[in-house]
Scaffold this motif. Structure first.
Motif, mmCIF file in Angstrom:
data_model
loop_
_atom_site.group_PDB
_atom_site.id
_atom_site.type_symbol
_atom_site.label_atom_id
_atom_site.label_comp_id
_atom_site.label_asym_id
_atom_site.label_seq_id
_atom_site.Cartn_x
_atom_site.Cartn_y
_atom_site.Cartn_z
ATOM 1 N N TRP A 228 0.829 -1.206 0.000
ATOM 2 C CA TRP A 228 0.000 0.000 0.000
ATOM 3 C C TRP A 228 0.865 1.258 0.000
ATOM 4 O O TRP A 228 0.516 2.252 -0.637
ATOM 5 C CB TRP A 228 -0.938 0.017 1.209
ATOM 6 N N LYS B 298 -9.520 2.329 0.007
ATOM 7 C CA LYS B 298 -10.499 1.238 0.156
ATOM 8 C C LYS B 298 -9.803 -0.065 0.540
ATOM 9 O O LYS B 298 -10.306 -0.833 1.367
ATOM 10 C CB LYS B 298 -11.280 1.050 -1.138
ATOM 11 N N GLY B 299 -8.642 -0.334 -0.060
ATOM 12 C CA GLY B 299 -7.898 -1.554 0.267
ATOM 13 C C GLY B 299 -7.416 -1.581 1.702
ATOM 14 O O GLY B 299 -7.537 -2.604 2.394
ATOM 15 N N LYS B 300 -6.914 -0.449 2.173
ATOM 16 C CA LYS B 300 -6.469 -0.382 3.573
ATOM 17 C C LYS B 300 -7.646 -0.567 4.524
ATOM 18 O O LYS B 300 -7.545 -1.267 5.530
ATOM 19 C CB LYS B 300 -5.803 0.968 3.854
ATOM 20 N N ALA B 301 -8.770 0.055 4.196
ATOM 21 C CA ALA B 301 -9.951 -0.055 5.050
ATOM 22 C C ALA B 301 -10.478 -1.485 5.087
ATOM 23 O O ALA B 301 -10.882 -1.976 6.145
ATOM 24 C CB ALA B 301 -11.029 0.906 4.563
ATOM 25 N N SER B 302 -10.486 -2.161 3.954
ATOM 26 C CA SER B 302 -10.982 -3.540 3.933
ATOM 27 C C SER B 302 -10.060 -4.470 4.708
ATOM 28 O O SER B 302 -10.523 -5.413 5.353
ATOM 29 C CB SER B 302 -11.162 -4.035 2.501
ATOM 30 N N GLU B 303 -8.740 -4.217 4.668
ATOM 31 C CA GLU B 303 -7.816 -5.036 5.448
ATOM 32 C C GLU B 303 -8.048 -4.834 6.941
ATOM 33 O O GLU B 303 -8.008 -5.781 7.717
ATOM 34 C CB GLU B 303 -6.362 -4.687 5.114
ATOM 35 N N LYS B 304 -8.299 -3.609 7.353
ATOM 36 C CA LYS B 304 -8.542 -3.340 8.768
ATOM 37 C C LYS B 304 -9.826 -4.008 9.234
ATOM 38 O O LYS B 304 -9.896 -4.540 10.334
ATOM 39 C CB LYS B 304 -8.597 -1.837 9.023
ATOM 40 N N ARG B 305 -10.859 -4.008 8.382
ATOM 41 C CA ARG B 305 -12.120 -4.645 8.750
ATOM 42 C C ARG B 305 -11.950 -6.146 8.905
ATOM 43 O O ARG B 305 -12.470 -6.735 9.837
ATOM 44 C CB ARG B 305 -13.192 -4.351 7.698
ATOM 45 N N THR B 306 -11.228 -6.798 7.998
ATOM 46 C CA THR B 306 -11.046 -8.248 8.090
ATOM 47 C C THR B 306 -10.170 -8.600 9.280
ATOM 48 O O THR B 306 -10.342 -9.653 9.881
ATOM 49 C CB THR B 306 -10.431 -8.822 6.799
ATOM 50 N N ASP B 307 -9.227 -7.740 9.648
ATOM 51 C CA ASP B 307 -8.410 -7.991 10.834
ATOM 52 C C ASP B 307 -9.258 -7.961 12.093
ATOM 53 O O ASP B 307 -9.094 -8.783 12.987
ATOM 54 C CB ASP B 307 -7.288 -6.946 10.958
ATOM 55 N N GLN C 230 -12.529 -8.551 12.308
ATOM 56 C CA GLN C 230 -13.504 -9.631 12.313
ATOM 57 C C GLN C 230 -12.856 -10.974 12.600
ATOM 58 O O GLN C 230 -13.473 -11.840 13.197
ATOM 59 C CB GLN C 230 -14.224 -9.703 10.962
#
Length: 113
Positions: free
Chosen positions: A13, A56-65, A67
Motif C-alpha cells: 500500500w 479502500k484496500g487499507k480499510a478492507s484489510e482493517k475490517r477483516t483484521d 472480524q
C-alpha cells in the motif's frame, strides 16, 4: 519470503500510494506552479483514482483484521527466581611476609662492569 513479509506489513500500500502521489504531482504541476501542485497532491481534497483504491484496500484489510480476531485465553504464570550468579568465595593469597625488596626477580637488571 521477503515479498510475503512486505505484504504482511502493508508495504504494497505504501508503494502504491507513493506511485499515486508521484503521478498526481506530475499531473498537477503541468497545470499549476509547483507549490500549488504539492499542496493539491497532499491536501486530501483532490484524491486520484489510485488514492481511492489504496484507501479502500487499507480499510478492507482493517475490517477483516477486526472480524477475524479470536478471543484469547490469558495464562497466568508464577514468577520464579532464578539465580545464575555463583556465590562469592573468599580466597586467601599466599603473599604474607613478601616484600618487593626481597625479590631479585622484580628488580631491574643492571650490568656491572
Amino acid at each position: 519470503m521477503i515479498g510475503a513479509l512486505c505484504c504482511a506489513i502493508g508495504l504494497h500500500w505504501v508503494a502504491l500510494q507513493s506511485f499515486a502521489w508521484t503521478s498526481m504531482l506530475i499531473e498537477y504541476s503541468k497545470r499549476a506552479p509547483l507549490c500549488q501542485a504539492i499542496a493539491q497532491t497532499f491536501d486530501g481534497a483532490h484524491p486520484c483514482s489510485l488514492c481511492q483504491i489504496v484507501a479502500k484496500g487499507k480499510a478492507s484489510e482493517k475490517r477483516t483484521d477486526r472480524q477475524s480476531r479470536v478471543p484469547s485465553i490469558d495464562i497466568i504464570c508464577d514468577a520464579r527466581v532464578i539465580q545464575l550468579i555463583s556465590p562469592f568465595a573468599l580466597f586467601q593469597y599466599a603473599l604474607d611476609g613478601f616484600s618487593v625488596s626481597e625479590s631479585s626477580s622484580l628488580r631491574p637488571f643492571h650490568r656491572r662492569g
